[in-house]
Write a protein that holds these residues in place. Sequence first.
Motif, PDB file in Angstrom:
ATOM      1  N   ALA A  71       0.852  -1.188   0.000  1.00 30.47           N
ATOM      2  CA  ALA A  71       0.000   0.000   0.000  1.00 30.47           C
ATOM      3  C   ALA A  71       0.893   1.245   0.000  1.00 30.47           C
ATOM      4  CB  ALA A  71      -0.905   0.012   1.221  1.00 30.47           C
ATOM      5  N   PRO A  72       0.676   2.186  -0.919  1.00 30.71           N
ATOM      6  CA  PRO A  72       1.519   3.382  -0.971  1.00 30.71           C
ATOM      7  C   PRO A  72       1.195   4.330   0.190  1.00 30.71           C
ATOM      8  CG  PRO A  72      -0.245   3.554  -2.584  1.00 30.71           C
ATOM      9  CD  PRO A  72      -0.361   2.187  -1.960  1.00 30.71           C
ATOM     10  N   VAL A  73       2.235   4.770   0.905  1.00 31.11           N
ATOM     11  CA  VAL A  73       2.025   5.639   2.063  1.00 31.11           C
ATOM     12  C   VAL A  73       2.915   6.882   2.063  1.00 31.11           C
ATOM     13  CG1 VAL A  73       1.135   3.789   3.540  1.00 31.11           C
ATOM     14  CG2 VAL A  73       3.600   4.266   3.496  1.00 31.11           C
ATOM     15  N   GLY A  74       3.839   6.980   1.121  1.00 31.34           N
ATOM     16  CA  GLY A  74       4.710   8.144   1.061  1.00 31.34           C
ATOM     17  C   GLY A  74       5.444   8.203  -0.254  1.00 31.34           C
ATOM     18  N   TYR A  75       5.938   9.401  -0.553  1.00 34.80           N
ATOM     19  CA  TYR A  75       6.729   9.545  -1.776  1.00 34.80           C
ATOM     20  C   TYR A  75       7.552  10.817  -1.716  1.00 34.80           C
ATOM     21  CZ  TYR A  75       3.781  13.203  -3.859  1.00 34.80           C
ATOM     22  OH  TYR A  75       3.136  14.378  -4.131  1.00 34.80           O
ATOM     23  N   ALA A  76       8.544  10.884  -2.568  1.00 40.03           N
ATOM     24  CA  ALA A  76       9.368  12.079  -2.710  1.00 40.03           C
ATOM     25  C   ALA A  76       9.811  12.188  -4.156  1.00 40.03           C
ATOM     26  CB  ALA A  76      10.581  12.016  -1.793  1.00 40.03           C
ATOM     27  N   MET A  77      10.093  13.411  -4.550  1.00 36.77           N
ATOM     28  CA  MET A  77      10.471  13.701  -5.927  1.00 36.77           C
ATOM     29  C   MET A  77      11.715  14.575  -5.936  1.00 36.77           C
ATOM     30  SD  MET A  77       7.859  15.306  -8.644  1.00 36.77           S
ATOM     31  CE  MET A  77       8.208  15.318 -10.368  1.00 36.77           C
ATOM     32  N   LEU A  78      12.701  14.166  -6.690  1.00 37.40           N
ATOM     33  CA  LEU A  78      13.949  14.902  -6.849  1.00 37.40           C
ATOM     34  C   LEU A  78      14.024  15.353  -8.299  1.00 37.40           C
ATOM     35  CD1 LEU A  78      16.319  15.345  -4.828  1.00 37.40           C
ATOM     36  CD2 LEU A  78      17.420  13.371  -5.861  1.00 37.40           C
ATOM     37  N   THR A  79      14.265  16.646  -8.534  1.00 32.67           N
ATOM     38  CA  THR A  79      14.260  17.194  -9.891  1.00 32.67           C
ATOM     39  C   THR A  79      15.427  18.168 -10.077  1.00 32.67           C
ATOM     40  OG1 THR A  79      12.947  19.169  -9.395  1.00 32.67           O
ATOM     41  CG2 THR A  79      11.722  17.137  -9.860  1.00 32.67           C
ATOM     42  N   PRO A  80      15.688  18.565 -11.314  1.00 32.62           N
ATOM     43  CA  PRO A  80      16.592  19.697 -11.507  1.00 32.62           C
ATOM     44  C   PRO A  80      15.974  20.919 -10.820  1.00 32.62           C
ATOM     45  CG  PRO A  80      16.260  18.534 -13.582  1.00 32.62           C
ATOM     46  CD  PRO A  80      15.262  17.975 -12.590  1.00 32.62           C
ATOM     47  N   PRO A  81      16.784  21.856 -10.345  1.00 35.29           N
ATOM     48  CA  PRO A  81      16.243  22.992  -9.599  1.00 35.29           C
ATOM     49  C   PRO A  81      15.421  23.922 -10.476  1.00 35.29           C
ATOM     50  CG  PRO A  81      18.596  23.264  -9.943  1.00 35.29           C
ATOM     51  CD  PRO A  81      18.247  21.895 -10.432  1.00 35.29           C
TER      52      PRO A  81
END
Length: 173
Positions: A71-81
């Motif tokens: 079950a999905p409970v969290g996430y994060a996203m890393l991108t170019p600034p």
Amino acid sequence: MTPIRWRGAVAGDAQALSILGGATFLASFAHDHPGDALLAHVRSAHSESFYQAAIADPSQLLLIGETPLSAPVGYAMLTPPDLPVDCDGRHDVEVKRFYLLGGWQGGGHADMLMDLLAAESRNRGARRMLLAVYPQNERARRFYARHGFEEIGETVFMVGETPFRDLVYARNL
């Protein structure tokens, strides 16, 4: 507390990320953002197509956290600034999104996620992590300060026609 398994998101995760992104955004901002604009923002900024494109883009990284039952409970996203501060695209990365459902906040899950993002940032050659945070989100601001982030500027985050002031933080790696 239920453990979370963190992994890189794949194309099949777009629907789960869309639902999770919308849910965490609503939980975080429904208390002081206008309802119609908030829902419109969730529909566009947390659409499946948004997450499909982000997953397919090699310059971005999405981590998804799941319970032992997937079950999905969290996430994060890393991108170019993409923030209005002095940035070096080769050596800076932006933590664009960093969310856990309420039941999984505390217990070290966010610490583990931040450590994973810092390690991935270093692997990508980054020397600094940037992020924007809502000034009224004291809990998030304390968390980021504990992880070495300091305020370096501010930006405006639009939800519909309503501007919201965000603080820009940076952490040297």
